[in-house]
Design a protein around this motif. Structure first.
Motif, PDB file in Angstrom:
ATOM      1  N   ALA A  30      40.079  -6.944  18.421  1.00  0.00           N
ATOM      2  CA  ALA A  30      38.826  -7.194  19.126  1.00  0.00           C
ATOM      3  C   ALA A  30      37.702  -6.245  18.751  1.00  0.00           C
ATOM      4  O   ALA A  30      36.520  -6.590  18.902  1.00  0.00           O
ATOM      5  CB  ALA A  30      39.069  -7.122  20.632  1.00  0.00           C
ATOM      6  N   GLU A  33      34.662  -7.413  16.795  1.00  0.00           N
ATOM      7  CA  GLU A  33      33.555  -8.093  17.476  1.00  0.00           C
ATOM      8  C   GLU A  33      32.555  -7.092  18.041  1.00  0.00           C
ATOM      9  O   GLU A  33      31.359  -7.388  18.124  1.00  0.00           O
ATOM     10  CB  GLU A  33      34.074  -8.976  18.618  1.00  0.00           C
ATOM     11  CG  GLU A  33      35.324  -9.772  18.293  1.00  0.00           C
ATOM     12  CD  GLU A  33      35.047 -10.952  17.383  1.00  0.00           C
ATOM     13  OE1 GLU A  33      33.891 -11.387  17.350  1.00  0.00           O
ATOM     14  OE2 GLU A  33      35.981 -11.408  16.712  1.00  0.00           O
ATOM     15  N   CYS A  36      30.351  -6.373  15.259  1.00  0.00           N
ATOM     16  CA  CYS A  36      29.450  -7.515  15.089  1.00  0.00           C
ATOM     17  C   CYS A  36      28.292  -7.430  16.075  1.00  0.00           C
ATOM     18  O   CYS A  36      27.135  -7.664  15.718  1.00  0.00           O
ATOM     19  CB  CYS A  36      30.179  -8.837  15.330  1.00  0.00           C
ATOM     20  SG  CYS A  36      31.308  -9.302  14.029  1.00  0.00           S
TER      21      CYS A  36
ATOM     22  N   CYS B 138      22.698 -18.146  25.240  1.00  0.00           N
ATOM     23  CA  CYS B 138      23.820 -17.254  25.552  1.00  0.00           C
ATOM     24  C   CYS B 138      24.937 -18.032  26.242  1.00  0.00           C
ATOM     25  O   CYS B 138      26.120 -17.796  25.963  1.00  0.00           O
ATOM     26  CB  CYS B 138      23.364 -16.115  26.460  1.00  0.00           C
ATOM     27  SG  CYS B 138      22.299 -14.949  25.633  1.00  0.00           S
ATOM     28  N   GLN B 141      27.107 -20.043  23.833  1.00  0.00           N
ATOM     29  CA  GLN B 141      28.003 -19.165  23.072  1.00  0.00           C
ATOM     30  C   GLN B 141      29.143 -18.648  23.945  1.00  0.00           C
ATOM     31  O   GLN B 141      30.304 -18.608  23.526  1.00  0.00           O
ATOM     32  CB  GLN B 141      27.220 -17.969  22.505  1.00  0.00           C
ATOM     33  CG  GLN B 141      26.102 -18.345  21.573  1.00  0.00           C
ATOM     34  CD  GLN B 141      26.594 -18.679  20.188  1.00  0.00           C
ATOM     35  OE1 GLN B 141      27.713 -18.355  19.831  1.00  0.00           O
ATOM     36  NE2 GLN B 141      25.769 -19.327  19.399  1.00  0.00           N
ATOM     37  N   ALA B 142      28.799 -18.252  25.196  1.00  0.00           N
ATOM     38  CA  ALA B 142      29.818 -17.719  26.095  1.00  0.00           C
ATOM     39  C   ALA B 142      30.834 -18.799  26.449  1.00  0.00           C
ATOM     40  O   ALA B 142      32.049 -18.554  26.438  1.00  0.00           O
ATOM     41  CB  ALA B 142      29.165 -17.166  27.359  1.00  0.00           C
ATOM     42  N   GLN B 144      31.669 -21.357  24.755  1.00  0.00           N
ATOM     43  CA  GLN B 144      32.482 -21.647  23.579  1.00  0.00           C
ATOM     44  C   GLN B 144      33.656 -20.665  23.483  1.00  0.00           C
ATOM     45  O   GLN B 144      34.787 -21.060  23.217  1.00  0.00           O
ATOM     46  CB  GLN B 144      31.600 -21.546  22.338  1.00  0.00           C
ATOM     47  CG  GLN B 144      32.257 -22.053  21.090  1.00  0.00           C
ATOM     48  CD  GLN B 144      31.553 -21.536  19.855  1.00  0.00           C
ATOM     49  OE1 GLN B 144      30.505 -20.905  19.935  1.00  0.00           O
ATOM     50  NE2 GLN B 144      32.131 -21.798  18.716  1.00  0.00           N
ATOM     51  N   GLN B 145      33.357 -19.381  23.737  1.00  0.00           N
ATOM     52  CA  GLN B 145      34.411 -18.373  23.657  1.00  0.00           C
ATOM     53  C   GLN B 145      35.361 -18.484  24.842  1.00  0.00           C
ATOM     54  O   GLN B 145      36.579 -18.375  24.689  1.00  0.00           O
ATOM     55  CB  GLN B 145      33.804 -16.966  23.610  1.00  0.00           C
ATOM     56  CG  GLN B 145      32.974 -16.701  22.386  1.00  0.00           C
ATOM     57  CD  GLN B 145      33.756 -16.852  21.104  1.00  0.00           C
ATOM     58  OE1 GLN B 145      34.878 -16.374  20.985  1.00  0.00           O
ATOM     59  NE2 GLN B 145      33.195 -17.548  20.138  1.00  0.00           N
ATOM     60  N   LEU B 146      34.783 -18.681  26.070  1.00  0.00           N
ATOM     61  CA  LEU B 146      35.616 -18.730  27.276  1.00  0.00           C
ATOM     62  C   LEU B 146      36.496 -19.979  27.288  1.00  0.00           C
ATOM     63  O   LEU B 146      37.491 -20.031  28.006  1.00  0.00           O
ATOM     64  CB  LEU B 146      34.730 -18.692  28.519  1.00  0.00           C
ATOM     65  CG  LEU B 146      34.055 -17.336  28.772  1.00  0.00           C
ATOM     66  CD1 LEU B 146      33.005 -17.445  29.858  1.00  0.00           C
ATOM     67  CD2 LEU B 146      35.088 -16.291  29.147  1.00  0.00           C
ATOM     68  N   GLY B 148      38.450 -20.704  25.193  1.00  0.00           N
ATOM     69  CA  GLY B 148      39.749 -20.245  24.728  1.00  0.00           C
ATOM     70  C   GLY B 148      40.139 -20.746  23.351  1.00  0.00           C
ATOM     71  O   GLY B 148      41.264 -20.540  22.917  1.00  0.00           O
ATOM     72  N   ASN B 150      39.268 -19.658  20.513  1.00  0.00           N
ATOM     73  CA  ASN B 150      39.563 -18.559  19.591  1.00  0.00           C
ATOM     74  C   ASN B 150      40.966 -18.001  19.798  1.00  0.00           C
ATOM     75  O   ASN B 150      41.627 -17.610  18.838  1.00  0.00           O
ATOM     76  CB  ASN B 150      38.530 -17.449  19.751  1.00  0.00           C
ATOM     77  CG  ASN B 150      37.388 -17.631  18.784  1.00  0.00           C
ATOM     78  OD1 ASN B 150      37.232 -18.703  18.193  1.00  0.00           O
ATOM     79  ND2 ASN B 150      36.573 -16.617  18.617  1.00  0.00           N
ATOM     80  N   CYS B 154      43.714 -17.872  16.956  1.00  0.00           N
ATOM     81  CA  CYS B 154      44.357 -16.604  16.599  1.00  0.00           C
ATOM     82  C   CYS B 154      45.869 -16.647  16.774  1.00  0.00           C
ATOM     83  O   CYS B 154      46.603 -16.118  15.958  1.00  0.00           O
ATOM     84  CB  CYS B 154      43.788 -15.474  17.455  1.00  0.00           C
ATOM     85  SG  CYS B 154      42.406 -14.662  16.691  1.00  0.00           S
TER      86      CYS B 154
END
Lengths: 117, 157
Positions: A30, A33, A36, B138, B141-142, B144-146, B148, B150, B154
């Protein structure tokens, strides 16, 4: 990194265990990031001084150093620093290149194209 | 030079190559996990392979011109015209180059006239609805990440 950190060659090199060091492994992934984040935010300032193109070169140099450090280290602290450096470069390039692309995509001007020819 | 149509395509190509890169990296990781080296160094190869793309970027950035907007902003008008003429592949005296240049120059003048703007303006509702735009950008983007995705990318392979 996702495909690497949970496999034995990586874990053995840094003497890590997926169960005992889960938090540390997560941090290693992490922290990139975080780099970044700072790379993208600070690029607003130096992209104005350096110019868009030189900012991309500048960011790429950080990426280059970060990648070499990450690939060559056997120390967790150095690995984390390498990932921050890489992340910083990625933040800088990734927030500047789209701007450069947009500025080079000139608006369509079909009227002029057809009338001046 | 791009039409609105080809701009959409350009954006899609960027996302496609991004996802292609993710796929490529996982196959490379997979390939290097199945081999064995006595000193356990083979995880380093996929990490080092990113150098090929960084070096390609460094080589290619030498051939792309500086943003004509940036050049105009910083008083390099002649250089901006040269870039524009290169982008549309016409001479500097061409009307297409000149009108595009004048448009950029006008918008730069407007910016100077009304001030360059301050960071706190991001948080002002105002006529341009800056706060709304900022929060929307924002928020997307948030979310998109929340969502899950990613974590899946991973941890799944």
């Amino acid at each position: 990194m996702g495909g690497i950190v949970n496999n034995s060659p990586f874990l053995d090199t840094f003497h890590l265990d997926t169960k005992a060091n889960a938090g540390l492994i997560g941090t290693i992934v992490a922290v990139y990031e975080i780099g970044c984040f700072f790379g993208a935010l600070t690029s607003a300032w130096y992209a104005e001084i350096l110019g868009r193109r030189r900012t991309v070169v500048f960011g790429s140099c950080w990426l280059l150093v970060g990648a070499i450090v990450q690939a060559s280290t056997s120390n967790i602290a150095v690995l984390i620093v390498g990932r921050i450096v890489s992340g910083f470069g990625m933040g800088a390039t990734n927030s500047t290149l789209p701007v450069l692309q947009v500025h080079q995509h000139l608006p369509a001007r079909d009227d002029l194209l057809t009338s001046s020819g | 030079m791009s039409t609105p149509k080809s701009r959409g395509r350009a954006l899609c190509i960027q996302l496609t190559t991004l996802n292609f890169g993710i796929m490529l990296s996982y196959w490379i990781n997979y390939g290097f996990n199945s081999i064995e080296t006595p000193q356990k160094w083979h995880w380093r190869v996929p990490v080092a392979l990113q150098l090929t793309f960084i070096l390609t970027l460094l080589l290619l950035v030498g051939s792309i011109p500086e943003s004509p907007r940036y050049l105009t902003c910083h008083g390099h008008e002649d250089a901006a015209k040269v870039v524009l003429s290169r982008l549309v592949d016409r001479r500097i005296e061409d009307p297409l180059v000149l009108t595009t240049f004048v448009e950029i120059q006008e918008s730069v003048k407007q910016e100077v006239l009304h001030g360059r703007g301050h960071w706190y303006e991001i948080w002002q509702p105002g006529r341009d609805q800056t706060r709304r735009r900022f929060l929307l950008a924002c928020g997307i983007q948030a979310a998109q990440q929340l969502g899950g995705v990613n974590a899946l990318i991973c941890k799944l392979p």
